[in-house]
Design an enzyme around this catalytic site. Structure first.
Site, PDB file in Angstrom:
ATOM      1  N   GLY A  15     135.456  11.236  33.855  1.00 31.37           N
ATOM      2  CA  GLY A  15     134.007  11.048  33.893  1.00 31.37           C
ATOM      3  C   GLY A  15     133.561   9.703  33.336  1.00 31.37           C
ATOM      4  N   GLN A  16     132.237   9.558  33.216  1.00 26.44           N
ATOM      5  CA  GLN A  16     131.681   8.258  32.810  1.00 26.44           C
ATOM      6  C   GLN A  16     132.212   7.806  31.447  1.00 26.44           C
ATOM      7  OE1 GLN A  16     127.465   8.033  31.923  1.00 26.44           O
ATOM      8  NE2 GLN A  16     127.433   5.807  32.127  1.00 26.44           N
ATOM      9  N   ASP A  38     141.409  16.575  33.594  1.00 21.88           N
ATOM     10  CA  ASP A  38     140.116  16.794  34.261  1.00 21.88           C
ATOM     11  C   ASP A  38     140.307  17.825  35.351  1.00 21.88           C
ATOM     12  OD1 ASP A  38     137.572  16.245  35.872  1.00 21.88           O
ATOM     13  OD2 ASP A  38     137.405  14.693  34.343  1.00 21.88           O
ATOM     14  N   ARG A  40     138.731  17.325  38.237  1.00 23.70           N
ATOM     15  CA  ARG A  40     138.861  16.497  39.441  1.00 23.70           C
ATOM     16  C   ARG A  40     140.057  15.562  39.303  1.00 23.70           C
ATOM     17  NH1 ARG A  40     134.104  11.833  39.199  1.00 23.70           N
ATOM     18  NH2 ARG A  40     133.288  12.440  37.182  1.00 23.70           N
ATOM     19  N   ASP A  56     141.407  22.993  33.852  1.00 29.04           N
ATOM     20  CA  ASP A  56     140.056  23.560  33.834  1.00 29.04           C
ATOM     21  C   ASP A  56     139.797  24.090  32.424  1.00 29.04           C
ATOM     22  OD1 ASP A  56     137.718  24.946  34.090  1.00 29.04           O
ATOM     23  OD2 ASP A  56     138.355  26.148  35.826  1.00 29.04           O
ATOM     24  N   TYR A 146     120.412  22.085  29.534  1.00 21.07           N
ATOM     25  CA  TYR A 146     121.385  21.152  28.942  1.00 21.07           C
ATOM     26  C   TYR A 146     121.108  20.968  27.443  1.00 21.07           C
ATOM     27  CZ  TYR A 146     123.622  16.510  28.272  1.00 21.07           C
ATOM     28  OH  TYR A 146     124.364  15.445  27.833  1.00 21.07           O
ATOM     29  N   LYS A 150     123.377  22.074  24.252  1.00 22.13           N
ATOM     30  CA  LYS A 150     123.856  21.101  23.254  1.00 22.13           C
ATOM     31  C   LYS A 150     123.445  21.539  21.841  1.00 22.13           C
ATOM     32  CE  LYS A 150     126.056  18.039  25.723  1.00 22.13           C
ATOM     33  NZ  LYS A 150     127.516  17.949  25.613  1.00 22.13           N
TER      34      LYS A 150
HETATM   35  P1  NAD Z   1     130.583  13.147  33.448  1.00 21.39           P
HETATM   36  O1  NAD Z   1     129.883  14.163  34.263  1.00 21.39           O
HETATM   37  O2  NAD Z   1     130.639  11.739  33.939  1.00 21.39           O
HETATM   38  O3  NAD Z   1     132.070  13.616  33.154  1.00 21.39           O
HETATM   39  C1  NAD Z   1     132.406  14.944  32.861  1.00 21.39           C
HETATM   40  C2  NAD Z   1     133.795  15.202  33.390  1.00 21.39           C
HETATM   41  O4  NAD Z   1     134.127  16.564  33.110  1.00 21.39           O
HETATM   42  C3  NAD Z   1     133.902  15.023  34.918  1.00 21.39           C
HETATM   43  O5  NAD Z   1     134.953  14.127  35.230  1.00 21.39           O
HETATM   44  C4  NAD Z   1     134.179  16.428  35.436  1.00 21.39           C
HETATM   45  O6  NAD Z   1     135.039  16.464  36.557  1.00 21.39           O
HETATM   46  C5  NAD Z   1     134.832  17.066  34.219  1.00 21.39           C
HETATM   47  N1  NAD Z   1     134.737  18.534  34.253  1.00 21.39           N
HETATM   48  C6  NAD Z   1     133.696  19.288  34.701  1.00 21.39           C
HETATM   49  N2  NAD Z   1     133.994  20.589  34.608  1.00 21.39           N
HETATM   50  C7  NAD Z   1     135.246  20.672  34.093  1.00 21.39           C
HETATM   51  C8  NAD Z   1     136.100  21.751  33.760  1.00 21.39           C
HETATM   52  N3  NAD Z   1     135.726  23.011  33.970  1.00 21.39           N
HETATM   53  N4  NAD Z   1     137.315  21.468  33.231  1.00 21.39           N
HETATM   54  C9  NAD Z   1     137.702  20.190  33.037  1.00 21.39           C
HETATM   55  N5  NAD Z   1     136.939  19.119  33.343  1.00 21.39           N
HETATM   56  C10 NAD Z   1     135.728  19.362  33.870  1.00 21.39           C
HETATM   57  O7  NAD Z   1     129.927  13.203  31.991  1.00 21.39           O
HETATM   58  P2  NAD Z   1     129.902  12.048  30.890  1.00 21.39           P
HETATM   59  O8  NAD Z   1     128.677  11.264  31.103  1.00 21.39           O
HETATM   60  O9  NAD Z   1     131.208  11.372  30.807  1.00 21.39           O
HETATM   61  O10 NAD Z   1     129.637  12.942  29.600  1.00 21.39           O
HETATM   62  C11 NAD Z   1     130.668  13.377  28.757  1.00 21.39           C
HETATM   63  C12 NAD Z   1     130.053  14.157  27.605  1.00 21.39           C
HETATM   64  O11 NAD Z   1     129.132  13.305  26.901  1.00 21.39           O
HETATM   65  C13 NAD Z   1     129.244  15.383  28.021  1.00 21.39           C
HETATM   66  O12 NAD Z   1     129.379  16.372  27.042  1.00 21.39           O
HETATM   67  C14 NAD Z   1     127.827  14.878  28.013  1.00 21.39           C
HETATM   68  O13 NAD Z   1     126.904  15.918  27.792  1.00 21.39           O
HETATM   69  C15 NAD Z   1     127.852  13.915  26.847  1.00 21.39           C
HETATM   70  N6  NAD Z   1     126.789  12.917  26.923  1.00 21.39           N
HETATM   71  C16 NAD Z   1     126.791  11.988  27.899  1.00 21.39           C
HETATM   72  C17 NAD Z   1     125.762  11.039  27.959  1.00 21.39           C
HETATM   73  C18 NAD Z   1     125.728   9.983  29.016  1.00 21.39           C
HETATM   74  O14 NAD Z   1     124.730   9.231  29.109  1.00 21.39           O
HETATM   75  N7  NAD Z   1     126.769   9.829  29.826  1.00 21.39           N
HETATM   76  C19 NAD Z   1     124.734  11.077  27.009  1.00 21.39           C
HETATM   77  C20 NAD Z   1     124.741  12.089  26.049  1.00 21.39           C
HETATM   78  C21 NAD Z   1     125.789  12.994  25.991  1.00 21.39           C
HETATM   79  C1  AKB Z   2     121.442  12.822  30.584  1.00 20.94           C
HETATM   80  O1  AKB Z   2     120.545  12.054  30.990  1.00 20.94           O
HETATM   81  O2  AKB Z   2     121.507  14.020  30.865  1.00 20.94           O
HETATM   82  C2  AKB Z   2     122.474  12.253  29.632  1.00 20.94           C
HETATM   83  C3  AKB Z   2     122.072  12.504  28.225  1.00 20.94           C
HETATM   84  C4  AKB Z   2     121.061  11.642  27.578  1.00 20.94           C
HETATM   85  O3  AKB Z   2     122.562  13.424  27.623  1.00 20.94           O
HETATM   86  N1  AKB Z   2     122.637  10.869  29.923  1.00 20.94           N
END
Ligand code: NAD
Ligand code: AKB
Length: 318
Positions: A15-16, A38, A40, A56, A146, A150
């Site tokens: 993921g990101q 992951d 995926r 998973d 969401y 959290k």
């Molecule tokens: P993302 O959606 O880019 O990545 C999540 C990854 O989890 C994906 O690659 C997906 O395939 C994988 N995934 C989904 N279901 C799964 C499962 N059942 N088993 C295994 N893998 C699985 O999300 P992200 O932006 O990388 O966020 C990562 C964490 O950080 C999350 O908890 C998110 O809530 C938190 N977060 C992200 C942001 C942001 O701006 N990116 C901000 C606040 C919090």
């Molecule tokens: C979202 O917009 O859902 C995330 C976050 C702030 O948790 N980037």
């Protein structure tokens, strides 16, 4: 500093955040000591940099087997459904975001893992929280599934720490901006998309209104914050729910202006959709004085520095 004998499992590594965090962890612990996983397929940027398993997080038995088989001592759990996607399927978001965390915390307790990392979000805050410099402890009444997941997750982390001694640590990330891997269905995703569209199309249709201020952070700061928190001595961690951290705060109009400093003919239009309501429920900026005090948190990027870096790196990529 990291102990070399640790073996780390990253769940949600494609993921990101996962891609960049896995690469950073591999630098610190050694490539073979960081197992990416992951649901995926392996992200192309991870290929050839270390071990990858398809996993998973909802399958607790398989997760447990992997933890034992690979001698895992730390887990970074990143698998989740984010705010905008979560509103389309609230049951799935609740199920994954809660059960995934509980599976990891249970295994961490049973296998006496050294540490667990699980991110929370500024999405825990709701319309009744202070809008400006939102404090660590305040009124917290989230209105998205969401955000609810959290906030509940934060208290599960605290519970497993207090009751079972699991060393689980957490940050409430702001919206994260990066150029290496795409964002996964959040409300702050506009601030990533806008850079690529500016370079490719010289125009962008923004799904938020021009004056929507939100807390944001550049990915290098987010990765550094994560590693600094995880390497801090346990005695300095006073927050066992999740830490507020701040990077910057800007509106769509301001990010567009910062891009126009590099691409003068870039234009932006505003067509707010359902994500506007989510953004309006969140604070505009965050007070992170406790993270500063406990483990020395300090961001390095502001909007101007981030825009220059994003555009330069996206140009190299294309
Ligand atoms: P993302 O959606 O880019 O990545 C999540 C990854 O989890 C994906 O690659 C997906 O395939 C994988 N995934 C989904 N279901 C799964 C499962 N059942 N088993 C295994 N893998 C699985 O999300 P992200 O932006 O990388 O966020 C990562 C964490 O950080 C999350 O908890 C998110 O809530 C938190 N977060 C992200 C942001 C942001 O701006 N990116 C901000 C606040 C919090
Ligand atoms: C979202 O917009 O859902 C995330 C976050 C702030 O948790 N980037």
């Amino acid at each position: 500093m990291p102990a070399r004998k640790d073996k780390v499992l990253v769940i949600g590594a494609s993921g990101q955040i996962g891609v960049e965090l896995t690469l950073a962890l591999r630098k610190q612990y050694g490539n073979n000591n960081v197992v990416a996983s992951d649901l995926r397929e392996e992200n192309p940027l991870l290929k050839g940099t270390g071990p990858y398993v398809s996993l998973d997080v909802m399958n607790k038995e398989m997760l447990h087997v992997q933890v034992i088989r690979q001698n895992i001592t730390q887990i970074y759990l990143l698998a989740a459904i984010l705010s905008a996607t979560g509103e389309k399927n609230p049951n799935l978001a609740w199920h994954l975001n809660m059960q995934g965390l509980l599976n990891v915390l249970d295994i961490a307790r049973e296998e006496k893992l050294h540490k667990v990392y699980w991110p929370s979000s500024i999405a825990v805050f709701g319309p009744t929280s202070p809008k400006v410099n939102c404090p660590q402890k305040t009124v917290i009444e989230p209105t998205t599934v969401y955000g609810i997941s959290k906030y509940a997750g934060e208290f599960w982390c605290n519970y497993y720490h207090q009751r079972f001694g699991v060393d689980v640590r957490s940050i409430r990330y702001p919206g994260l901006i990066s150029y290496k891997s795409a964002p996964g269905g959040g409300t702050t995703d506009y601030a990533v998309e806008i850079y690529a569209e500016a370079l490719e199309q010289k125009k962008y249709n923004c799904f938020l209104k021009e004056d929507t201020y939100l807390p944001m952070m550049y990915m290098p700061d987010a990765i550094r914050a994560t590693l600094e928190l995880m390497h801090a001595p346990a005695a300095s961690i006073s927050v066992r729910t999740s830490y507020n951290v701040s990077g910057m705060s800007f509106s769509p109009k301001e990010i567009a202006e910062s891009i126009q400093d590099h691409i003068p003919d870039f234009t932006i239009q505003y067509k707010p959709d359902s994500r506007q309501q989510i953004a309006d429920s969140w604070p505009q900026s965050i007070d992170d004085s406790i993270a500063q005090k406990d483990w020395g948190w300090k961001p390095q990027y502001d909007l101007i520095k981030m825009t220059a870096d994003m555009l330069e790196n996206l140009q190299v990529k294309s």
